[in-house]
Design a protein around this motif. Sequence first.
Motif, mmCIF file in Angstrom:
data_model
loop_
_atom_site.group_PDB
_atom_site.id
_atom_site.type_symbol
_atom_site.label_atom_id
_atom_site.label_comp_id
_atom_site.label_asym_id
_atom_site.label_seq_id
_atom_site.Cartn_x
_atom_site.Cartn_y
_atom_site.Cartn_z
ATOM 1 N N UNK A 125 28.947 44.593 52.678
ATOM 2 C CA UNK A 125 29.734 44.177 53.839
ATOM 3 C C UNK A 125 29.029 44.587 55.126
ATOM 4 N N UNK A 126 29.171 43.744 56.162
ATOM 5 C CA UNK A 126 28.635 44.034 57.493
ATOM 6 C C UNK A 126 29.773 43.927 58.513
ATOM 7 N N UNK A 127 30.642 44.943 58.562
ATOM 8 C CA UNK A 127 31.822 44.849 59.433
ATOM 9 C C UNK A 127 31.501 44.843 60.926
ATOM 10 N N UNK A 128 30.334 45.342 61.314
ATOM 11 C CA UNK A 128 29.922 45.346 62.721
ATOM 12 C C UNK A 128 28.418 45.091 62.775
ATOM 13 N N UNK A 129 27.927 44.704 63.939
ATOM 14 C CA UNK A 129 26.497 44.485 64.122
ATOM 15 C C UNK A 129 25.727 45.760 63.785
ATOM 16 N N UNK A 130 24.708 45.638 62.937
ATOM 17 C CA UNK A 130 23.886 46.776 62.557
ATOM 18 C C UNK A 130 24.444 47.595 61.414
ATOM 19 N N UNK A 148 23.346 51.847 62.414
ATOM 20 C CA UNK A 148 24.326 52.348 63.372
ATOM 21 C C UNK A 148 23.966 53.730 63.918
ATOM 22 N N UNK A 149 23.190 54.500 63.144
ATOM 23 C CA UNK A 149 22.922 55.894 63.526
ATOM 24 C C UNK A 149 21.630 56.035 64.316
ATOM 25 N N UNK A 150 21.257 55.006 65.090
ATOM 26 C CA UNK A 150 20.013 55.072 65.865
ATOM 27 C C UNK A 150 20.027 56.240 66.846
ATOM 28 N N UNK A 151 21.159 56.469 67.496
ATOM 29 C CA UNK A 151 21.237 57.572 68.465
ATOM 30 C C UNK A 151 21.082 58.914 67.766
ATOM 31 N N UNK A 192 17.747 54.346 59.278
ATOM 32 C CA UNK A 192 18.156 54.021 57.915
ATOM 33 C C UNK A 192 18.180 55.200 56.976
ATOM 34 N N UNK A 193 17.556 56.328 57.355
ATOM 35 C CA UNK A 193 17.511 57.499 56.487
ATOM 36 C C UNK A 193 18.905 58.126 56.361
ATOM 37 N N UNK A 222 11.291 48.870 61.124
ATOM 38 C CA UNK A 222 10.733 50.209 60.874
ATOM 39 C C UNK A 222 9.257 50.235 61.253
ATOM 40 N N UNK A 223 8.371 49.954 60.297
ATOM 41 C CA UNK A 223 6.938 50.072 60.563
ATOM 42 C C UNK A 223 6.444 48.815 61.287
ATOM 43 N N UNK A 224 5.697 48.952 62.360
ATOM 44 C CA UNK A 224 5.283 50.201 63.013
ATOM 45 C C UNK A 224 6.136 50.570 64.219
ATOM 46 N N UNK A 225 7.255 49.836 64.450
ATOM 47 C CA UNK A 225 7.941 49.936 65.735
ATOM 48 C C UNK A 225 9.028 51.002 65.805
ATOM 49 N N UNK A 226 9.674 51.311 64.662
ATOM 50 C CA UNK A 226 10.809 52.234 64.674
ATOM 51 C C UNK A 226 11.790 51.829 65.766
ATOM 52 N N UNK A 227 12.276 50.599 65.672
ATOM 53 C CA UNK A 227 13.127 50.026 66.719
ATOM 54 C C UNK A 227 14.378 49.450 66.068
ATOM 55 N N UNK A 228 15.478 50.174 66.164
ATOM 56 C CA UNK A 228 16.721 49.733 65.536
ATOM 57 C C UNK A 228 17.433 48.654 66.345
ATOM 58 N N UNK A 229 17.101 48.534 67.618
ATOM 59 C CA UNK A 229 17.839 47.625 68.488
ATOM 60 C C UNK A 229 17.193 46.252 68.635
#
Length: 478
Positions: free
Chosen positions: A34-39, A100-103, A125-126, A335-342
Amino acid sequence: MYLGLDLGTSGLKGILLDDDQRVVAETTAPLTNERPHDGWSEQAPESWIAAAEAVFAELGAKADLSGLKGIGLSGQMHGATLLDSADKVLRPCILWNDTRSAEEAAELDGNPAFRKLTGNIVFPGFTAPKLAWVKRHEPEIFEKVAKVLLPKDYLRLWLTGEYVGEMSDAAGTAWLNVETRDWADELLAATDLSRAHMPRLVEGSEVSGTLRGELAAKYGIPAGVVVAGGGGDNAASAVGMGVVKAGQAFVSLGTSGVLFAASDAYQPDAASAVHTFAHALPGTWHQMGVILAAADALNWFAGIAGAPASELTGSLGDLKAPGRTLFLPYLGGERTPHNDAKVRGAFLGLDHGADRAALTRAVLEGVTFALADCAEALQGTGTSIDRLIAVGGGSRSDYWLKAIATALDMPVELPEAGDFGGAYGAARLGLMAATGAGTEIATPPAIARTIEPEAGLTQAFKDTHDRYRAAYGAIRSV
């Protein structure tokens, strides 16, 4: 016989091997997330147990399970399965592709102890940042957490009654000292947890427990069948393909995309966003470049186009030079190589000639260039790759494999017919645990054919890869 169970995002696969490692029977029980919210991306752990029951029943109908000697587990990594003191699941499992846990990940990554001890960036994602997110946003649940298990290890709890994890999967939590292969108390404390919340650790080829008596009786399995430690999905796949020594590598075109290289030494380079993890076998490690959407991107486009992915790719003909249209496959971050969740995906350079075939090629090329980014990142760590074995659903497309061979300028090998992925590797680990066999049984599969780079198009792919890299910079703030 030896059973391998691979708990993936879209299904639980079971494979039975005989003593000669030949497939006796196999089946898959589907799963949904399920994807209840973006991300966000979540799955109910209870559905894993229902799937496992279906797999045991189906395999039991196809083969006599009274000869079973060992079970191995493979599973999707990083998922946060939270249990209370009575082993009740407290909330849906937060999956590997949840950002969701990017911050919280950035906050933990700001603590130098994490990169020092794990050898990795703390990616959203970890598992550790997911627990930090739960503590911040669902404190009433965090207070009840007694055990944190990875997905396959929750399945193990059902199988054996034991809280056990293993090194390759634990390496993706951001709580493991990857060099010493043990939980790092300092990192656990940074998320207000302790060893008491963690399972004990074994190597992937070691015995983690034995099958519970009631399950053995229910499915006609002998008492005392051992369950191996197993491996995270990519490490288990590597065991299945015999990628266990330095210089061996594979590319996986599954839901996510992975460029995986085995190593006999711990050689991290966290800043590259390359994952440096323990392998599923003692005294070995591996490095991975990981992209979050590979076949997932193609399946997304197939849904938009209203045609099966196999139809879209099967009608492309011979490899062509990349066109004007670019596709960036960052549908849920990268993830590789950018590590950019947004960052999010995009089509760029659309024109009147961008028909269905052109857009299909652009999607395949976009994933290909993301994998080329991973290859460059791996090379920057000193890891050398000169050929690849291809696995995953996307490897059915010759067009895609020809594009990858050309963009990376290296041969891509296709195994003979058969499944040498996570379930097969898990069964091999079950064989090792049951018999004491070593890495000598993890031989590579016979290669059916080799796809060579298209020399006349190598420069065109290189030039378009340069445009692709520049496009990331253009869209990251959109």
